[in-house]
Design an enzyme around this catalytic site. Structure first.
Site, mmCIF file in Angstrom:
data_model
loop_
_atom_site.group_PDB
_atom_site.id
_atom_site.type_symbol
_atom_site.label_atom_id
_atom_site.label_comp_id
_atom_site.label_asym_id
_atom_site.label_seq_id
_atom_site.Cartn_x
_atom_site.Cartn_y
_atom_site.Cartn_z
ATOM 1 N N ASP A 10 22.498 -17.073 -25.790
ATOM 2 C CA ASP A 10 23.658 -17.610 -25.737
ATOM 3 C C ASP A 10 23.293 -18.856 -25.832
ATOM 4 O OD1 ASP A 10 23.397 -17.715 -23.146
ATOM 5 O OD2 ASP A 10 23.100 -15.915 -24.007
ATOM 6 N N GLU B 47 12.878 -16.380 -28.186
ATOM 7 C CA GLU B 47 13.963 -15.345 -28.370
ATOM 8 C C GLU B 47 13.476 -14.729 -29.774
ATOM 9 O OE1 GLU B 47 17.718 -14.488 -26.794
ATOM 10 O OE2 GLU B 47 17.094 -13.201 -28.587
ATOM 11 N N ASP C 281 8.398 -12.326 -29.581
ATOM 12 C CA ASP C 281 8.089 -12.054 -28.864
ATOM 13 C C ASP C 281 8.067 -12.735 -27.336
ATOM 14 O OD1 ASP C 281 8.243 -9.994 -26.472
ATOM 15 O OD2 ASP C 281 6.963 -8.338 -27.695
ATOM 16 N N GLY C 282 8.836 -12.759 -26.176
ATOM 17 C CA GLY C 282 8.301 -13.460 -24.960
ATOM 18 C C GLY C 282 6.960 -13.243 -24.591
ATOM 19 N N ASP D 200 15.653 -15.093 -18.814
ATOM 20 C CA ASP D 200 17.315 -15.363 -18.676
ATOM 21 C C ASP D 200 17.057 -13.486 -19.658
ATOM 22 O OD1 ASP D 200 20.285 -14.594 -19.225
ATOM 23 O OD2 ASP D 200 20.047 -16.292 -20.155
ATOM 24 N N SER D 201 16.787 -12.390 -19.214
ATOM 25 C CA SER D 201 16.666 -11.458 -20.283
ATOM 26 C C SER D 201 17.822 -10.507 -20.007
ATOM 27 C CB SER D 201 15.480 -10.856 -19.597
ATOM 28 O OG SER D 201 15.699 -9.995 -18.149
ATOM 29 N N THR D 202 17.333 -10.190 -21.231
ATOM 30 C CA THR D 202 18.622 -8.627 -20.846
ATOM 31 C C THR D 202 18.278 -7.417 -19.980
ATOM 32 O OG1 THR D 202 17.706 -7.780 -22.850
ATOM 33 C CG2 THR D 202 19.399 -8.790 -23.373
ATOM 34 N N ASP D 203 18.870 -6.512 -19.459
ATOM 35 C CA ASP D 203 18.510 -5.145 -19.085
ATOM 36 C C ASP D 203 17.502 -5.161 -19.912
ATOM 37 O OD1 ASP D 203 20.589 -5.786 -16.836
ATOM 38 O OD2 ASP D 203 22.304 -5.751 -18.849
ATOM 39 N N PRO E 116 14.582 -5.003 -25.968
ATOM 40 C CA PRO E 116 13.713 -5.826 -25.408
ATOM 41 C C PRO E 116 13.151 -6.805 -24.377
ATOM 42 C CG PRO E 116 15.104 -6.497 -27.532
ATOM 43 C CD PRO E 116 15.409 -5.381 -27.211
HETATM 44 N N1 AG3 Z 1 21.525 -11.801 -18.824
HETATM 45 C C1 AG3 Z 1 21.980 -10.817 -18.463
HETATM 46 C C2 AG3 Z 1 22.261 -10.027 -17.193
HETATM 47 C C3 AG3 Z 1 22.533 -8.894 -17.479
HETATM 48 C C4 AG3 Z 1 24.168 -8.108 -16.957
HETATM 49 N N2 AG3 Z 1 23.711 -6.795 -17.258
HETATM 50 C C5 AG3 Z 1 25.369 -6.002 -17.362
HETATM 51 N N3 AG3 Z 1 25.879 -6.186 -17.908
HETATM 52 N N4 AG3 Z 1 24.467 -4.190 -17.046
HETATM 53 C C6 AG3 Z 1 22.917 -12.908 -19.875
HETATM 54 C C7 AG3 Z 1 22.852 -13.818 -20.648
HETATM 55 C C8 AG3 Z 1 23.181 -14.662 -20.113
HETATM 56 N N5 AG3 Z 1 22.096 -15.882 -21.203
#
Ligand code: AG3
Length: 285
Positions: free
Chosen positions: A89, A109, A140-141, A158-161, A166
């Site tokens: 983002d 990313e 892939d990081g 700054d990952s997803t959960d 991924p």
């Molecule tokens: N990065 C992931 C935050 C986790 C949010 N988790 C959730 N809502 N279940 C956020 C990206 C911001 N750059």
């Protein structure tokens, strides 16, 4: 139709749901990795959702992006080479580009579609992705860091959960070990560290801490209040090869004169003080 109500809902546990009223859906696309949605909401402005999980809203993203960026930068304002993992983002990059000392920002990313969607629909966070210091690698990081040695002053994860897609591989011991090797001697790694409050997330954050602690001599956690994330209480990890986030806090940061809406030096010192139940979870980890 005018009576139809649209709500975005995230399940924080099997028994807790968090809902935000949607003004209108903006775009919904699917990449080879995940589904990406952008929605306009009344309360939080535009928001980005990946595989049904809320990643950011325009109204409160400043808290997350300031805290994941300025905390390490205030400890070492001389940072020149930065690696950002995930963060499609652009919010982390936006904060990093405010530092003139930074010469190179490599952003890795895995999903190009996240970047394309954010460039088009979320200029608030993606606005600095075209800065000449920024190099985006769509891969892939975990593989990218594995190839790097003694190259970066700072790595921001700054990952997803950890519980879908991924993001999972970015919570492994192998990945943290590779980050250690990719860092210079004064290197710092900061990562988004989930929520300590609900049991499932708490277990992920305990495991992440256990792995990071086994790799880095300094491994601390700090917190922030993020209204749209589970329980509103979020953790970040600060790991380094030696720099301590408070003892080594560099007074130079204040003289840079950066204007921030959440982060400040008092808060920097305070955010490492954790509630007792969180300390216990970490001791048990
Ligand atoms: N990065 C992931 C935050 C986790 C949010 N988790 C959730 N809502 N279940 C956020 C990206 C911001 N750059």
């Amino acid at each position: 139709m005018e009576f139809m109500e649209l709500w975005y809902t995230e399940e924080h546990t099997d028994y807790v749901r968090f809902s935000i009223k949607v003004e209108k859906p903006v775009i919904s696309v699917k990449s080879e990795f995940q589904r990406i949605d952008v929605l306009d909401t009344y309360e939080f402005g535009r928001m980005l959702v990946v595989d049904g999980w809320l990643m950011l809203t325009e109204k409160d993203e400043f808290i997350y992006h300031e805290m994941i960026t300025h905390v390490p930068m205030a400890v070492n304002p001389e940072v020149r080479d930065v690696l950002v993992i995930g963060a499609g983002d652009g919010g982390v990059v936006r904060e990093l580009t405010r530092y003139d000392s930074i010469e190179r920002i490599d952003m890795v990313e895995i999903d190009k579609l996240v970047v394309d969607v954010c460039k088009e629909y979320l200029p608030q966070t993606s606005c600095k992705l075209d800065d000449p210091r920024v190099h985006i690698y769509y891969e892939d990081g975990i593989k990218f860091v594995a190839r790097k040695n003694n190259e970066y002053d700072l790595i921001i994860v700054d990952s997803t959960d950890p519980f879908f897609g991924p993001g999972e591989s970015l919570f492994t011991k192998e990945f943290y070990g590779n980050c250690f090797n990719a860092l210079k001697d004064s290197g710092i790694m900061v990562n988004q560290h989930e929520c300590p409050y609900y049991q499932d997330e708490a277990e992920y954050m305990q495991r992440a801490h256990k792995y990071i602690k086994s790799v880095f001599p300094v491994a601390k956690l700090y917190q922030a209040h993020i209204p749209t994330y589970a329980s509103g209480h979020w953790l970040f990890g600060f790991a380094s090869k030696g720099l301590d986030p408070i003892a080594d806090l560099n007074p130079k940061w204040e003289s840079l004169g950066l204007k921030t809406r959440y982060y400040n030096t008092e808060l920097h010192k305070g955010c490492f003080a954790l509630p007792n139940y969180v300390k216990e979870l970490l001791e048990k980890a």
